[in-house]
Design an enzyme around this catalytic site. Structure first.
Site, short mmCIF file in Angstrom:
data_model
loop_
_atom_site.label_atom_id
_atom_site.label_comp_id
_atom_site.label_asym_id
_atom_site.label_seq_id
_atom_site.Cartn_x
_atom_site.Cartn_y
_atom_site.Cartn_z
N HIS A 113 -5.27 16.57 -3.21
CA HIS A 113 -6.69 16.96 -3.45
C HIS A 113 -6.93 17.46 -4.90
O HIS A 113 -5.88 17.88 -5.41
CB HIS A 113 -7.03 18.30 -2.73
CG HIS A 113 -7.23 18.27 -1.15
ND1 HIS A 113 -8.26 17.47 -0.68
CD2 HIS A 113 -6.51 18.75 -0.45
CE1 HIS A 113 -8.02 17.50 0.76
NE2 HIS A 113 -7.04 18.39 1.02
N ASP B 74 4.27 18.73 -15.53
CA ASP B 74 5.23 17.78 -15.90
C ASP B 74 5.75 17.69 -14.44
O ASP B 74 5.09 17.78 -13.41
CB ASP B 74 6.01 17.89 -16.93
CG ASP B 74 6.59 16.70 -17.50
OD1 ASP B 74 6.80 15.55 -16.74
OD2 ASP B 74 6.59 16.45 -18.66
#
EC number: 3.2.1.171
Length: 507
Positions: free
Chosen positions: A290, A215
């Site tokens: 990434h 989260d």
């Protein structure tokens, strides 16, 4: 003045969106400890991992809250009853042990409120909370306590501690001011609702922090003003964000700089669905990503949020600069999504030096809706018209290649077994040196509560593309007090140029 106090010189020249004044405690832990030291062992605490430290911690706070250090020595402690530590001034909590949750109530395990000139830290960089959230999560429960909450705290710092596996949020700052948070590791389970750091405050500097969860990594909420977030490592996380934003949103002068995001939900998201108010003067620069699902994601109709009455939250004067790396699948979720409400369009938005490419497939999309400014799919204009534009790029932009971090996790932590307490890292963004050395870097094993590891840092006014230079004087807590001086400069990345082969579709 206290060595951990961050002094801001040349204030008229400071870049808009950075700090508005000094941050951190006003007096040193060394000075506080000379006033009084309250060792929790003297108030009934036992380092046996079963005796409840809550009552002893409350009693020690009562004795030292008006000037002194509450000292939790190395060892393993249990906490069954939560503590609300209220009032006080010129006080500190030195957590050199590890506190393990054994209670099951909701609320906040540790809450600090209505306090000024405050420091929460570990002098060894080994102090930690183990929340054992998996005991809730394995049963499918999203209930349970949060670990640490600060409310109405001013002139403070939190540093050199690890917060692990909270049943709910890990660390929140509510209506605080003039704070510094740094040298922290937060490690949670792979599910929503386990926020890393949430802040809705004024004049707070958050830097050199690693977060693992699913989260919020480091998220700004409303109302907030003058928040500077730097050198952040979202290591298999939800990613950094703003929101969720609702009615009467009031956020301004926010800078995120040097944010590295690996295998997360997004690199940065602004999330709302209806509502009202304004976000202004937002800078998101020097981002590397990434393997993330989303990269830049501004969504004014976020489907995970119930619709709120109102035309939408207005975003204005937003700069996205120097983003590099790769996204998981650019055809499904392109690296740029700026979708703004027709009743509250985004204006004065700039996207520049942005070069990212897909890890899967051979094309990616850029989507803009009611977003006006300069760059990619943004439209010229003042926001008086409505539009939707989708660009499709079929060739990788030049300069998108970006470094990775050696500590990138191979997999997320689950929700059904214990999550190990990490060592606080010494690197949070490729090529950037942390502003302050770890407190425990120069501390011997014969630890006693005598002084802080906080650091004096003087900002040098700089362009928005540069990070401030900090000169840090680290003070160990070995008795007698000894000092080690380090100078750290955060390094930015050079600009990259991009060329795209795009097909534009405007509706």
């Amino acid at each position: 003045m206290y060595v951990s106090r961050l002094l801001l010189f040349l204030a008229p020249l400071l870049v808009k969106g950075q700090l508005s004044g000094s941050v951190g405690p006003l007096t040193s832990v060394s000075s506080k400890s000379q006033t009084k030291t309250c060792n929790v062992l003297d108030y009934g605490a036992v380092a046996d991992k079963s005796t409840d430290i809550g009552p002893a911690l409350s009693s020690a706070w009562d004795e030292c809250a008006d000037g002194g250090v509450v000292y939790i020595p190395p060892g393993d402690y249990a906490i069954e009853t939560w503590v609300k530590l209220s009032g006080g001034k010129a006080c500190a909590i030195q957590l050199d042990g590890i506190i393990y949750r054994t209670g099951t109530d909701g609320g906040n395990m540790i809450m600090i409120e209505h306090t000024s000139d405050f420091e929460f830290f570990s002098s060894t960089s080994k102090g930690a909370f183990q929340g054992y959230g998996y005991e809730f999560h394995a049963k499918g429960s999203s209930d349970g306590p949060r670990i640490l909450r600060l409310y109405d705290v001013s002139d403070f710092s939190v540093h050199d501690v690890a917060l692990v596996d909270s049943p709910l949020f890990h660390f929140s700052m509510d209506t605080c001011s003039n704070g510094e948070v740094y040298n922290m590791a937060i490690r949670g389970g792979n599910m929503g609702g386990l926020d890393g750091i949430d802040v809705w405050s004024t004049n707070v500097w958050i830097h050199d922090v690693e977060v693992t969860n699913k989260d919020e990594c480091v998220t700004v909420k409303s109302p907030s003003k003058n928040i500077l977030v730097e050198n952040i490592y979202c290591n298999w996380s939800g990613g950094c964000a703003m929101g969720s934003l609702g009615t009467d949103t009031d956020i301004s002068d926010i800078v995120y700089r040097n944010v590295y995001t690996w295998k997360s939900n997004q690199m940065y998201m602004v999330k709302s669905n209806g509502g009202s108010g304004t976000v202004s003067n937002l800078v998101l620069e020097n981002f590397i990503g990434h393997g993330n699902a989303y990269s830049l994601d501004i969504d004014s109709a976020w489907s995970s949020m119930s619709t709120i009455e109102g035309d939408g939250v207005e975003l204005k004067n937003v700069t996205i600069r120097n983003w590099k790396g790769t996204e998981a699948d650019g055809s499904q979720r392109g690296p740029i999504k700026v979708k703004c409400a027709s009743g509250a369009p985004c204006t004065d938005v700039t996207v520049e030096d942005f070069a990212m490419w897909t890890e899967s497939g051979d094309e990616q999309t850029y989507v803009c809706e009611n977003a006006f400014g300069d760059g990619f799919c943004l439209a010229d204009g003042d926001g008086t018209s409505t539009f939707t534009t989708t660009l499709t790029a079929s060739a990788a932009p030049s300069g998108y290649s970006a470094p990775s971090m050696d500590a990138d996790l191979e997999t997320a932590f689950g929700t059904d077994s214990e999550i190990p307490i990490p060592t606080i890292p010494t690197s949070f963004y490729p090529g950037a040196t942390p502003y302050s050395a770890l407190a425990g870097a120069s501390v011997s094993s014969s630890q006693v509560p005598a002084a802080s590891s906080s650091a004096e840092a003087k900002f040098v006014a700089s362009p928005a593309t540069s990070s401030p230079t900090a000169t840090s004087t680290a003070i160990s807590s070995v008795d007698p007090v000894s000092a080690a001086t380090t100078t750290a400069t955060s390094h930015g990345h050079g600009k990259s140029h991009h060329k795209h082969q795009c097909r534009a579709h405007r509706h």
